[in-house]
Scaffold this motif. Sequence first.
Motif, PDB file in Angstrom:
ATOM      1  N   ALA A 111       0.838  -1.204   0.000  1.00  0.00           N
ATOM      2  CA  ALA A 111       0.000   0.000   0.000  1.00  0.00           C
ATOM      3  C   ALA A 111       0.873   1.254   0.000  1.00  0.00           C
ATOM      4  CB  ALA A 111      -0.923  -0.008   1.209  1.00  0.00           C
TER       5      ALA A 111
ATOM      6  N   ASN B  23      -5.701  -0.532  -7.053  1.00  0.00           N
ATOM      7  CA  ASN B  23      -6.528  -0.842  -5.887  1.00  0.00           C
ATOM      8  C   ASN B  23      -7.140  -2.236  -5.984  1.00  0.00           C
ATOM      9  OD1 ASN B  23      -6.923   1.539  -3.884  1.00  0.00           O
ATOM     10  ND2 ASN B  23      -6.898   2.505  -5.895  1.00  0.00           N
TER      11      ASN B  23
ATOM     12  N   LEU C 283      -4.322  -4.690  -5.072  1.00  0.00           N
ATOM     13  CA  LEU C 283      -4.059  -4.690  -3.640  1.00  0.00           C
ATOM     14  C   LEU C 283      -5.177  -5.402  -2.878  1.00  0.00           C
ATOM     15  CD1 LEU C 283      -2.185  -3.769  -1.386  1.00  0.00           C
ATOM     16  CD2 LEU C 283      -3.442  -1.621  -1.294  1.00  0.00           C
TER      17      LEU C 283
END
Length: 232
Positions: A157, A218, A221
């Motif tokens: 992140a 995103n 992740l």
Amino acid sequence: MSLWQTTLDALALLLSFDADLWHIVAVSFSVSLAAVGLVLLPALLLAFVLAYSHFPGKWLLLSLINTLQAVPTVVIGLLLYMLLSRAGPLGDWQLLFTQKAMILGQMLICLPILVSMMHGALQSSDRRSVETAMTLGASLPRIALTMMWETRFPLCAAVIASFSRIVTEVGCSMMVGGNIMGLTRNIPTAIAMESQKGAFAQGVALGMVLLSLALLLNFLLSSMRGKGYLRA
């Protein structure tokens, strides 16, 4: 021109693989990926030192790193411009208005972000893992790899956040890159210039690329986190 027509024109540019547009995308991604790649290891090492060691001035260094995150990118660009210009101390390097200067500027922008976020991830990890590894006689590289695995999601992140920060910055890239077509023009500087000219189609197209990238990062992740939880 209506918003709908502008959007259609932007999609046409993307789907026709407009050479100028995709060259801008390539410059933007290559510069930002190089900047993150060059500072990743130093940032990780510094984060480990700050998380697992004690030395005089540690909190002062942490405060400085956190403060540097708030420095406007145009200020960093101004500093580099003065250093790299012909009258500056690094003028002989002839880096001004090159991709190398842009990489250097983005390295300075993302380094404190990486260090701060990685330090936070390591600081919040279970210290018993380190103590257990040391008790078992594990080497320092082995301990570091263990902690990196334990905190892999927040570390990823941090990398994504720092990349997102620099791939969208305008001030520093404009000042040290010069927004030269075919050489240093990247996505944010191109959007700013095309918007000033009233040519919104290319700007919208480039904005779509950035939005797609954000969604992809995103998604990756979230997918990694989901798989990690399933294995646990």
